[in-house]
Design a protein around this motif. Structure first.
Motif, PDB file in Angstrom:
ATOM      1  N   GLU A 163       0.822  -1.209   0.000  1.00 31.06           N
ATOM      2  CA  GLU A 163       0.000   0.000   0.000  1.00 31.06           C
ATOM      3  C   GLU A 163       0.855   1.257   0.000  1.00 31.06           C
ATOM      4  O   GLU A 163       0.464   2.280  -0.579  1.00 31.06           O
ATOM      5  N   SER A 164       2.042   1.190   0.612  1.00 30.42           N
ATOM      6  CA  SER A 164       2.956   2.333   0.559  1.00 30.42           C
ATOM      7  C   SER A 164       3.415   2.579  -0.865  1.00 30.42           C
ATOM      8  O   SER A 164       3.527   3.732  -1.320  1.00 30.42           O
ATOM      9  N   GLY A 165       3.671   1.472  -1.594  1.00 33.08           N
ATOM     10  CA  GLY A 165       4.033   1.606  -3.014  1.00 33.08           C
ATOM     11  C   GLY A 165       2.895   2.224  -3.810  1.00 33.08           C
ATOM     12  O   GLY A 165       3.121   3.083  -4.679  1.00 33.08           O
ATOM     13  N   ASN A 166       1.662   1.760  -3.525  1.00 33.29           N
ATOM     14  CA  ASN A 166       0.508   2.341  -4.208  1.00 33.29           C
ATOM     15  C   ASN A 166       0.369   3.825  -3.891  1.00 33.29           C
ATOM     16  O   ASN A 166       0.076   4.644  -4.774  1.00 33.29           O
ATOM     17  N   PHE A 167       0.569   4.167  -2.613  1.00 33.02           N
ATOM     18  CA  PHE A 167       0.444   5.557  -2.207  1.00 33.02           C
ATOM     19  C   PHE A 167       1.485   6.421  -2.917  1.00 33.02           C
ATOM     20  O   PHE A 167       1.172   7.519  -3.406  1.00 33.02           O
ATOM     21  N   THR A 168       2.724   5.926  -2.976  1.00 35.88           N
ATOM     22  CA  THR A 168       3.787   6.680  -3.647  1.00 35.88           C
ATOM     23  C   THR A 168       3.468   6.874  -5.128  1.00 35.88           C
ATOM     24  O   THR A 168       3.623   7.971  -5.681  1.00 35.88           O
ATOM     25  N   ARG A 169       2.996   5.802  -5.770  1.00 36.82           N
ATOM     26  CA  ARG A 169       2.656   5.887  -7.199  1.00 36.82           C
ATOM     27  C   ARG A 169       1.495   6.859  -7.425  1.00 36.82           C
ATOM     28  O   ARG A 169       1.547   7.698  -8.331  1.00 36.82           O
ATOM     29  N   LEU A 170       0.472   6.733  -6.608  1.00 43.27           N
ATOM     30  CA  LEU A 170      -0.691   7.610  -6.762  1.00 43.27           C
ATOM     31  C   LEU A 170      -0.341   9.068  -6.476  1.00 43.27           C
ATOM     32  O   LEU A 170      -0.827   9.980  -7.161  1.00 43.27           O
ATOM     33  N   ASP A 171       0.488   9.274  -5.474  1.00 40.19           N
ATOM     34  CA  ASP A 171       0.891  10.644  -5.166  1.00 40.19           C
ATOM     35  C   ASP A 171       1.721  11.230  -6.303  1.00 40.19           C
ATOM     36  O   ASP A 171       1.575  12.411  -6.639  1.00 40.19           O
ATOM     37  N   ARG A 172       2.578  10.387  -6.912  1.00 34.64           N
ATOM     38  CA  ARG A 172       3.363  10.855  -8.056  1.00 34.64           C
ATOM     39  C   ARG A 172       2.450  11.183  -9.244  1.00 34.64           C
ATOM     40  O   ARG A 172       2.645  12.186  -9.937  1.00 34.64           O
ATOM     41  N   GLU A 173       1.459  10.327  -9.476  1.00 33.35           N
ATOM     42  CA  GLU A 173       0.503  10.587 -10.561  1.00 33.35           C
ATOM     43  C   GLU A 173      -0.301  11.862 -10.294  1.00 33.35           C
ATOM     44  O   GLU A 173      -0.565  12.646 -11.208  1.00 33.35           O
ATOM     45  N   ARG A 174      -0.698  12.047  -9.030  1.00 31.55           N
ATOM     46  CA  ARG A 174      -1.452  13.255  -8.685  1.00 31.55           C
ATOM     47  C   ARG A 174      -0.610  14.505  -8.912  1.00 31.55           C
ATOM     48  O   ARG A 174      -1.096  15.511  -9.455  1.00 31.55           O
TER      49      ARG A 174
END
Length: 299
Positions: A163-174
């Motif tokens: 989930e940390s990886g998902n959060f990092t990816r989503l934050d980068r996309e945002r």
């Protein structure tokens, strides 16, 4: 003429572009909103995972405190966590419902291990409550509960890492979507500003042009008024004198020498007199002078 046509096209085009710019800004912000929502969802999953792990840890702490002391007050954290754990796991399960099959499988294993750990704690607490202190300790010494907790922590760490990886990816996309939206908005607003400036310049130039044309029209009208005044003055002065002279001479000619004139000459004199009277009447109508009296003289 070309500038007027450009103004007629530019003003509606500016309004259309303003509406399009608003729609474009909203369109660009939608990916940002979506990424922000997914980022918040990932943060919520992390919080639900931490809450579920805390429930199991609190239950274990309450179990150990009660086994060591026999004081029922130490079971309060156990009872509180037991009342929360089902709801926390339900929230975690719902949050991971859109994740990969692997994450959903890990969550299912985590729930199963937590249930096994809870069953182990229930047995030890039950033995302690029945007065079998040593037997409850022996159950703990088998390390069955430790094995469950180790697996719970391992699976929780794996889920947290994913989930940390998902959060990092989503934050980068945002962040990327926000930068793209910001750049696109700056470009579109710059174009809008340039178009507005062009329309403003055209309007100002067109207004100045209309002012110049109005001034020129006033000047031409003043020139025509002056010419008309001169014409009127000429008609009211010299022309009137000439008409009066012609009228008087023709009248005197008829009165004094009418009997000596041949018939055709007398007819010519009569026509001259009538023509002079008509010209005088026309002049008076033009300059607004009073009408002549019956004998052809001005009143």
């Amino acid at each position: 003429m070309i500038r007027k046509a450009a103004l007629q096209i530019g003003a509606p085009a500016l309004l259309v572009f303003i509406a399009w710019n608003a729609y474009f800004a909203v369109t660009q912000l939608k990916p940002v909103e979506k990424s922000a929502a997914l980022t918040l969802e990932s943060s919520a999953i992390q919080a639900e995972l931490s809450a579920s792990l805390k429930d199991v840890t609190d239950m274990e702490a309450g179990q150990r405190g009660y086994l060591l002391t026999g004081n029922a007050a130490y079971l309060q954290p156990y009872a509180d966590a037991k009342g929360r754990i089902d709801m926390d796991f339900a929230k975690l399960r719902a949050g991971l419902s859109t994740r990969t099959p692997r994450e959903r499988s890990l969550e299912s294993q985590l729930e199963s291990l937590a249930a096994s750990k809870q069953a182990e704690m229930e047995r030890s607490i039950s033995l302690r409550q029945q007065g079998y202190r040593r037997r409850s300790f022996n159950l703990v010494d088998t390390d069955e509960g430790k094995g469950y907790m180790d697996e719970v922590r391992r699976i929780a760490a794996s889920l947290s890492s994913s989930e940390s990886g998902n959060f990092t990816r989503l934050d980068r996309e945002r962040t990327g979507a926000l930068k793209r939206a910001f750049s696109a908005t700056i470009i579109s607003n710059s174009v809008l500003l340039a178009l507005a400036i062009c329309v403003f310049v055209l309007i100002r130039h067109h207004g100045r042009r209309l002012g110049e044309e109005a001034a020129q029209s006033r000047h031409e009208l003043a020139v025509r008024n002056l010419q008309l005044e001169r014409l009127t003055a000429a008609l009211s002065g010299q022309a009137r004198s000439n008409m009066v002279a012609i009228n008087m001479n023709s009248r005197l000619l008829l009165e004094n020498y009418g009997g000596f004139l041949p018939r055709q000459g007398r007819a010519y004199a009569e026509k001259m007199k009538e023509a002079a009277a008509e010209m005088e009447q026309l002049r008076q109508d033009l300059v607004g002078s009073p009408l002549s009296n019956g004998n052809g003289r001005a009143a």
